[in-house]
Design a protein around this motif. Structure first.
Motif, PDB file in Angstrom:
ATOM      1  N   ARG A   1       2.164   8.143   4.039  1.00 29.94           N
ATOM      2  CA  ARG A   1       2.763   7.635   2.806  1.00 29.94           C
ATOM      3  C   ARG A   1       4.251   7.378   3.007  1.00 29.94           C
ATOM      4  O   ARG A   1       4.960   8.180   3.620  1.00 29.94           O
ATOM      5  CB  ARG A   1       2.572   8.647   1.677  1.00 29.94           C
ATOM      6  CG  ARG A   1       1.136   8.838   1.228  1.00 29.94           C
ATOM      7  CD  ARG A   1       1.034   9.831   0.105  1.00 29.94           C
ATOM      8  NE  ARG A   1       1.746   9.356  -1.067  1.00 29.94           N
ATOM      9  CZ  ARG A   1       2.277  10.146  -2.000  1.00 29.94           C
ATOM     10  NH1 ARG A   1       2.218  11.460  -1.863  1.00 29.94           N
ATOM     11  NH2 ARG A   1       2.903   9.634  -3.052  1.00 29.94           N
ATOM     12  N   ALA A   2       4.670   6.211   2.527  1.00 27.99           N
ATOM     13  CA  ALA A   2       6.092   5.885   2.636  1.00 27.99           C
ATOM     14  C   ALA A   2       6.916   6.806   1.769  1.00 27.99           C
ATOM     15  O   ALA A   2       6.524   7.144   0.636  1.00 27.99           O
ATOM     16  CB  ALA A   2       6.314   4.426   2.234  1.00 27.99           C
ATOM     17  N   GLN A   3       8.042   7.234   2.271  1.00 27.58           N
ATOM     18  CA  GLN A   3       8.922   8.143   1.529  1.00 27.58           C
ATOM     19  C   GLN A   3       9.940   7.349   0.719  1.00 27.58           C
ATOM     20  O   GLN A   3      10.338   6.279   1.100  1.00 27.58           O
ATOM     21  CB  GLN A   3       9.624   9.075   2.516  1.00 27.58           C
ATOM     22  CG  GLN A   3       8.657   9.917   3.319  1.00 27.58           C
ATOM     23  CD  GLN A   3       7.783  10.816   2.470  1.00 27.58           C
ATOM     24  OE1 GLN A   3       8.291  11.457   1.538  1.00 27.58           O
ATOM     25  NE2 GLN A   3       6.491  10.861   2.738  1.00 27.58           N
TER      26      GLN A   3
ATOM     27  N   PHE B   1       0.801  -1.225   0.000  1.00 25.32           N
ATOM     28  CA  PHE B   1       0.000   0.000   0.000  1.00 25.32           C
ATOM     29  C   PHE B   1       0.839   1.284   0.000  1.00 25.32           C
ATOM     30  O   PHE B   1       0.284   2.376  -0.091  1.00 25.32           O
ATOM     31  CB  PHE B   1      -0.931   0.010   1.215  1.00 25.32           C
ATOM     32  CG  PHE B   1      -1.921  -1.114   1.223  1.00 25.32           C
ATOM     33  CD1 PHE B   1      -3.113  -1.022   0.513  1.00 25.32           C
ATOM     34  CD2 PHE B   1      -1.663  -2.282   1.940  1.00 25.32           C
ATOM     35  CE1 PHE B   1      -4.028  -2.059   0.522  1.00 25.32           C
ATOM     36  CE2 PHE B   1      -2.579  -3.328   1.949  1.00 25.32           C
ATOM     37  CZ  PHE B   1      -3.758  -3.217   1.233  1.00 25.32           C
ATOM     38  N   GLY B   2       2.160   1.142   0.142  1.00 23.68           N
ATOM     39  CA  GLY B   2       3.006   2.315   0.169  1.00 23.68           C
ATOM     40  C   GLY B   2       2.812   3.163   1.403  1.00 23.68           C
ATOM     41  O   GLY B   2       2.903   4.392   1.350  1.00 23.68           O
ATOM     42  N   LEU B   3       2.564   2.514   2.539  1.00 18.04           N
ATOM     43  CA  LEU B   3       2.310   3.214   3.791  1.00 18.04           C
ATOM     44  C   LEU B   3       3.343   2.838   4.845  1.00 18.04           C
ATOM     45  O   LEU B   3       3.718   1.666   4.966  1.00 18.04           O
ATOM     46  CB  LEU B   3       0.915   2.871   4.332  1.00 18.04           C
ATOM     47  CG  LEU B   3      -0.285   3.268   3.472  1.00 18.04           C
ATOM     48  CD1 LEU B   3      -1.570   2.730   4.092  1.00 18.04           C
ATOM     49  CD2 LEU B   3      -0.368   4.784   3.308  1.00 18.04           C
TER      50      LEU B   3
END
Length: 251
Positions: free
Chosen positions: A249-251, A230-232
């Motif tokens: 949100r993932a960096q 999920f890119g979290l």
């Protein structure tokens, strides 16, 4: 008892692989939440399960019988399907739309079940109103009532809370939970991970046509899955009414 079983199921839409050998099951008495990013294959899995998407491999069973061996009526008796699409072509009264969920019942029995189902989703007051005169949220309740009228042992609902206000979202999920608690099986696709963790006994996470996690909510939606799928970045905290997702949100 297994009400639905997908074993190594594959499917394509045009040239794209939308299901890449997935395994998925739903048993009586459980809610299984199907989660994943857009385009992960959630709707394809649900549509394949009821025979609305042709498969290119694997086996699907409804109530222990091969889907391919069941007539259309037998499929309809084993599984109720609530699609994402909420468009209704004719401005019929809500009670008549809900009664369409009972095509094999007498007219009197279908209408009686429709009235009861509308009451179950807090839409009894809409019974005589035309569906074209309703808000999207009101139509969503009517269509859920139609699926409940079927009274099949398995209910498959594709994003049933999309576009609904928070109260209506909770009501829909409570109704699905109640169905499972009464002995039915429920497969529901959801984007809201907190609600999925709250309502589901098990979460199946899909990504790019594959199942990447299949476990109780906290295990299926562990931090590594949240980041990878999920890119979290984040995790779960215990709230007063169940787990809450704290993430960014993932960096």
């Amino acid at each position: 008892m297994s009400l639905l079983s997908l074993e190594r199921v594959r499917a394509r839409l045009d040239k794209a692989v939308v299901l890449d050998g997935i395994d998925l099951s739903v048993s009586a008495g459980e809610v299984v939440a199907l989660c994943g990013p857009n385009g992960a294959g959630k709707s394809s899995a649900i549509r394949a399960a009821v025979g609305l998407l042709a498969t290119t491999g694997g086996q699907i069973r409804l109530g222990g019988m091969l889907l391919a061996d069941l007539s259309h009526r037998q499929r309809a008796e084993r599984a109720a399907y609530l699609p994402q699409e909420r468009r209704i072509a004719w401005n019929l009264p809500a009670v008549e739309v809900a009664a369409l969920g009972g095509p094999f019942l007498s007219g009197v029995e279908a209408l009686a079940r429709a009235v009861a189902a509308l009451d179950e989703v807090d839409a009894g007051h809409l019974a005589d109103r035309g569906v074209a005169e309703m808000s999207g949220g009101e139509r969503a309740r009517v269509l859920l009532a139609r699926a409940l009228v079927v009274d099949a042992p398995l209910l498959l609902a594709d994003e049933p809370i999309a576009g609904l206000d928070p109260d209506a979202q909770r009501l829909v999920l409570e109704r699905l939970r109640a169905r499972a608690d009464s002995g039915s099986g429920v497969l529901v696709s959801l984007h809201d991970l907190t609600l999925a963790a709250t309502v589901a006994d098990r979460v199946v996470v899909m990504d790019r046509g594959e199942v990447v996690a299949n476990a109780p909510p906290m295990q299926a939606l562990a931090p590594d899955v949240l980041r990878r799928t999920f890119g979290l970045d984040g995790g779960w905290v215990e709230g007063p009414n169940g787990p809450l997702l704290a993430a960014r949100r993932a960096q």
